[in-house]
Each structure stands twice: as C-alpha cells, then as structure tokens.
Design an enzyme around this catalytic site. Structure first.
Site, PDB file in Angstrom:
ATOM      1  N   LEU A 282     -56.886 -67.328  37.370  1.00 28.14           N
ATOM      2  CA  LEU A 282     -58.193 -66.946  37.983  1.00 28.14           C
ATOM      3  C   LEU A 282     -58.165 -65.295  37.460  1.00 28.14           C
ATOM      4  CD1 LEU A 282     -60.991 -67.815  38.851  1.00 28.14           C
ATOM      5  CD2 LEU A 282     -60.088 -67.535  41.104  1.00 28.14           C
ATOM      6  N   ASP A 283     -59.038 -64.800  36.387  1.00 31.34           N
ATOM      7  CA  ASP A 283     -59.175 -63.763  36.152  1.00 31.34           C
ATOM      8  C   ASP A 283     -59.338 -62.584  37.263  1.00 31.34           C
ATOM      9  OD1 ASP A 283     -58.959 -64.264  33.460  1.00 31.34           O
ATOM     10  OD2 ASP A 283     -61.114 -64.433  33.053  1.00 31.34           O
ATOM     11  N   ARG A 284     -58.893 -61.433  37.206  1.00 32.06           N
ATOM     12  CA  ARG A 284     -58.736 -60.432  38.205  1.00 32.06           C
ATOM     13  C   ARG A 284     -60.259 -60.179  38.817  1.00 32.06           C
ATOM     14  NH1 ARG A 284     -58.345 -54.202  38.452  1.00 32.06           N
ATOM     15  NH2 ARG A 284     -58.753 -54.428  36.224  1.00 32.06           N
TER      16      ARG A 284
END
Length: 187
Positions: A45-47
């Site tokens: 899950l992207d930052r």
C-alpha cells in the site's frame, strides 16, 4: 496455524519495518505501529495511501494473498478532484487503457463521503473553485499505482485513497494506526 494481522495504515507510513533510504529515522514505518515479530506485509500500500494492509506470519499465505494470479479483489474509497460523472464511472467499470495495458473491468460507483472517516494528516489540497467527489472502486489486479492512474485517465485525479477490503478481510471498525490479530486462517 496461520495468523493474519489487519492494520489500518495511516498516510505517509512505509509498508516495511525499516527505512533504508536516505530519510532513515525520518519517516514512519510499520515498526512504529506493529510490535509482532515474524509478521510481514502481504502486498503493498503506497506511502501516500491509507487503510487496510494485511500482514501474516505464514510465508505461503503471504504469497497467496499477494500473488496477482489469485485475483484477490481490493476495494478502495477514492476522493477525486471534480464532480465525477456516470461516463467516468462506466469507463472505470469497463477497464481503462493505461501505458502498461488495459485494466480489467472494475466495480465502480459514486458514494457519499463516509461519516466514519478520520481526518488525514496533512489534509488533502483543496481548490476553492473545484469540487471533490467520492467513489468506491473494486479492482482484481494490482498494477503499480493502478487506482490513481485509472482515475486520472478518466479525467478525475485521485486526492485521497483508502483501501477498505482485500478479499474477505475488511477494515471495518479498525481505528487509524490500529491492528487486529486473527488466528487460524486459510485462504
């Protein structure tokens, strides 16, 4: 016996336990929230995204969850710039042409801003003359930054992205930065 940890990842937290980059000790990681030895993220899950992240202590289960061939459906709440219309929803539902190919058909619908949603820190950028709207989008593949690229391709850039479900696992009532341990699971 496999264990799965559901985690509600805040904005700007890396989906790893250490930060090997030049910003070491300046960016939050999973270690700032999770004190469970032997658990590893099953997928990414992207930052700059928020919401449900699965972690497990079982390598085989981790591969099953993360492997795109298993087509685990992932559902997102997406705040987009502009008043999204039915034409854009139809495009998202049929599949969107991206630089790396056509996406699989998705489930897309316009929704109201959720009442249960936490404040994001920092808040999203807002333009006074441009409205925002919310959609729920369910995809069954995991191209890099796919949801953001899909909404941009239909003319409505993503401002905020919150994953609410992966396969059978749901974010439910998990508070921001909280986790929940589930025992004895199989996929």
């Amino acid at each position: 016996m496999s264990k799965v940890l559901l985690f509600n990842k805040p904005f700007n937290v890396l989906c790893q336990f250490t930060d090997e980059a030049q910003f070491k000790n300046e960016r939050e990681t999973l270690a700032d929230y999770i004190d469970q030895p032997g658990f590893y993220a099953a997928g990414r899950l992207d930052r700059d995204s928020e919401g449900l992240l699965l972690l497990t202590d079982d390598g085989k289960l981790q591969q099953q969850i993360a492997n795109p061939n298993n087509k685990q459906a992932k559902t997102y709440l997406v705040q987009v710039e502009g008043a999204i219309d039915k034409k854009a929803i139809q495009q998202l539902s049929k599949g969107v042409e991206l630089k790396d190919g056509l996406t699989r058909p998705a489930k897309a619908r316009i929704v109201n801003e959720p009442r249960w949603l936490w404040e994001r820190n920092p808040p999203i950028r807002q333009r006074k003359n441009i409205p925002t709207s919310w959609i729920e989008l369910t995809i069954s593949e995991g191209k890099n930054r796919q949801v953001r690229r899909m909404t941009a391709a239909v003319g409505f850039p993503t401002l905020r992205l919150i994953r609410t479900q992966i396969g059978p696992w749901k974010l439910a009532d998990l508070g921001l930065g909280e986790s929940l341990l589930l025992d004895n699971l199989t996929l």
